[in-house]
Design a protein around this motif. Structure first.
Motif, PDB file in Angstrom:
ATOM      1  N   GLY A  42       1.760  -2.917  -4.391  1.00  0.00           N
ATOM      2  CA  GLY A  42       1.237  -2.135  -5.813  1.00  0.00           C
ATOM      3  C   GLY A  42      -0.309  -2.758  -6.110  1.00  0.00           C
ATOM      4  N   SER A  43      -0.973  -1.888  -6.748  1.00  0.00           N
ATOM      5  CA  SER A  43      -2.387  -2.066  -7.283  1.00  0.00           C
ATOM      6  C   SER A  43      -2.366  -3.336  -8.258  1.00  0.00           C
ATOM      7  N   ASN A  44      -1.033  -3.129  -9.167  1.00  0.00           N
ATOM      8  CA  ASN A  44      -1.034  -4.411 -10.041  1.00  0.00           C
ATOM      9  C   ASN A  44      -0.854  -5.669  -9.536  1.00  0.00           C
ATOM     10  N   THR A  45      -0.114  -5.710  -8.523  1.00  0.00           N
ATOM     11  CA  THR A  45       0.373  -6.876  -7.584  1.00  0.00           C
ATOM     12  C   THR A  45      -0.935  -7.369  -7.010  1.00  0.00           C
ATOM     13  N   ALA A  54      -8.927  -4.912 -13.569  1.00  0.00           N
ATOM     14  CA  ALA A  54      -9.313  -3.743 -12.737  1.00  0.00           C
ATOM     15  C   ALA A  54     -10.818  -3.456 -12.996  1.00  0.00           C
ATOM     16  N   GLY A  55     -11.392  -2.992 -11.697  1.00  0.00           N
ATOM     17  CA  GLY A  55     -12.845  -2.701 -11.439  1.00  0.00           C
ATOM     18  C   GLY A  55     -13.725  -3.986 -11.384  1.00  0.00           C
ATOM     19  N   GLU A  56     -13.183  -5.109 -11.423  1.00  0.00           N
ATOM     20  CA  GLU A  56     -13.787  -6.540 -11.483  1.00  0.00           C
ATOM     21  C   GLU A  56     -14.146  -6.708 -10.043  1.00  0.00           C
ATOM     22  N   PRO A  82      -1.448   1.656  -3.117  1.00  0.00           N
ATOM     23  CA  PRO A  82      -1.764   2.848  -4.039  1.00  0.00           C
ATOM     24  C   PRO A  82      -2.714   2.420  -4.968  1.00  0.00           C
ATOM     25  N   ASP A  83      -3.940   3.180  -5.224  1.00  0.00           N
ATOM     26  CA  ASP A  83      -4.808   2.737  -5.970  1.00  0.00           C
ATOM     27  C   ASP A  83      -5.654   4.181  -6.749  1.00  0.00           C
ATOM     28  N   SER A  84      -4.932   5.159  -7.017  1.00  0.00           N
ATOM     29  CA  SER A  84      -5.349   6.384  -7.453  1.00  0.00           C
ATOM     30  C   SER A  84      -6.329   6.359  -8.627  1.00  0.00           C
ATOM     31  N   LYS A  85      -6.388   5.112  -9.284  1.00  0.00           N
ATOM     32  CA  LYS A  85      -7.321   5.182 -10.439  1.00  0.00           C
ATOM     33  C   LYS A  85      -8.555   4.273  -9.942  1.00  0.00           C
ATOM     34  N   GLY A  86      -8.612   4.043  -8.908  1.00  0.00           N
ATOM     35  CA  GLY A  86      -9.639   3.127  -8.147  1.00  0.00           C
ATOM     36  C   GLY A  86     -10.124   1.936  -8.876  1.00  0.00           C
ATOM     37  N   ARG A 109      -5.741  13.600  -5.577  1.00  0.00           N
ATOM     38  CA  ARG A 109      -6.853  14.336  -6.029  1.00  0.00           C
ATOM     39  C   ARG A 109      -7.629  14.052  -7.409  1.00  0.00           C
ATOM     40  N   SER A 110      -6.666  13.028  -8.160  1.00  0.00           N
ATOM     41  CA  SER A 110      -7.467  12.577  -9.280  1.00  0.00           C
ATOM     42  C   SER A 110      -8.322  11.541  -9.276  1.00  0.00           C
ATOM     43  N   THR A 111      -8.484  10.767  -8.087  1.00  0.00           N
ATOM     44  CA  THR A 111      -9.125   9.656  -7.855  1.00  0.00           C
ATOM     45  C   THR A 111     -10.630  10.077  -8.026  1.00  0.00           C
ATOM     46  N   PRO A 112     -11.415   9.082  -8.804  1.00  0.00           N
ATOM     47  CA  PRO A 112     -12.763   9.688  -8.974  1.00  0.00           C
ATOM     48  C   PRO A 112     -13.567   9.747  -7.561  1.00  0.00           C
TER      49      PRO A 112
END
Ligand SMILES: NC(=O)c1ccc[n+]([C@@H]2O[C@H](COP(=O)([O-])OP(=O)(O)OC[C@H]3O[C@@H](n4cnc5c(N)ncnc54)[C@H](OP(=O)(O)O)[C@@H]3O)[C@@H](O)[C@H]2O)c1
Length: 230
Positions: A42-45, A54-56, A82-86, A109-112
């Motif tokens: 997971g992206s949080n992991t 996030a984003g760093e 999985p990292d749909s938010k980038g 599809r929502s990923t920037p």
């Protein structure tokens, strides 16, 4: 064909995944013996594991922008995130992990577009599956058909575990139960879902193995009975 999906967590006796002294050496020693083709994290992991927000970003060398050669004889698993938010921008650091051969980012599809360009510039592979969030069922199918993945170890917190369990995509759950009680009321278990999901039937399991593995740590392996939520 869908790959076999095994959730793997170190837990306290009260089912918590953080806030106790998890034996990470044991966790990874056991994991290294499994014959898996992919590790789903997971992206949080990932963010927590690398201690970043996030984003760093980290400073990157020129190598980060060069294509990487793949060794066909490298049997180490692919790391799939999985990292749909980038949110994850430290892929060149992640690629240094000794137990993986490459990474694959799952986007939707929502990923920037900007994030997909960020990945392209660094030759990081990604799949776009799903609309708002990553469609994990399709992602697992594509992992099998496009990358030959037959077995997946899930190294994640309760959120990703919860989605895999509710969508009927998990086959087994392996736990290293530590002799510690954490307590607390925050949602911090191996299986996080909406409270309304409590109206659904519990997921039934049967015991596949039980071993006192080190000191007072118990290694439990359960199989998930098919069809409960499909
Ligand atoms: N003790 C252990 O064994 C263990 C193991 C691993 C982690 N942990 C701990 O667990 C914590 C992190 O766990 P977490 O539960 O917060 O997060 P997580 O499971 O690491 O990350 C959540 C993942 O679920 C995805 N997701 C969320 N909603 C989704 C949906 N509807 N459809 C598809 N995918 C979806 C997210 O993707 P998007 O980014 O695309 O939203 C993200 O990749 C950390 O504190 C870590 O240290 C403990």
């Amino acid at each position: 064909m869908m790959p076999i999906v095994i959730l793997y967590n170190a837990v306290s006796l009260d089912g918590r995944i953080t806030g106790f002294d998890a034996d990470l050496e044991l966790y990874y020693e056991l994991a290294s013996k499994w014959d898996v083709d992919a590790v789903l994290m997971g992206s949080n992991t990932v963010l927590t594991g690398f201690g970043v927000k996030a984003g760093e970003t980290f400073p990157e060398s020129d190598d980060a922008f060069q294509p990487r050669e793949k060794d066909p004889d490298d049997n180490r698993p692919i790391l799939v995130v999985p990292d749909s938010k980038g949110q994850i921008r430290i892929w060149s650091e992640i690629l240094k992990l000794p137990y993986i051969n490459s990474v694959l980012v799952l986007c939707s599809r929502s990923t920037p577009r900007e994030y997909l360009d960020f990945l392209d510039e660094r030759y990081i592979d990604y799949l776009v599956v799903g609309y708002q969030k990553v469609d994990l069922e399709n992602a697992l199918e594509e992992l099998n058909t496009k990358f030959g993945v037959k077995k997946v170890r899930v190294d994640s917190g309760g959120v990703l575990n919860g989605i895999l369990l509710r969508q009927g995509l998990a086959d087994e759950i392996h736990l290293l139960v530590h002799p510690e009680l954490v307590g607390g009321s925050t949602p911090n278990s191996i299986f996080q879902t909406n409270d309304t999901d409590g109206e659904l039937e519990p997921i039934k399991l049967y015991l596949g193995g039980m071993e006192k593995i080190k000191d007072d740590i118990i290694y439990l392996r359960y199989r998930i009975l098919d069809g409960m939520f499909k």
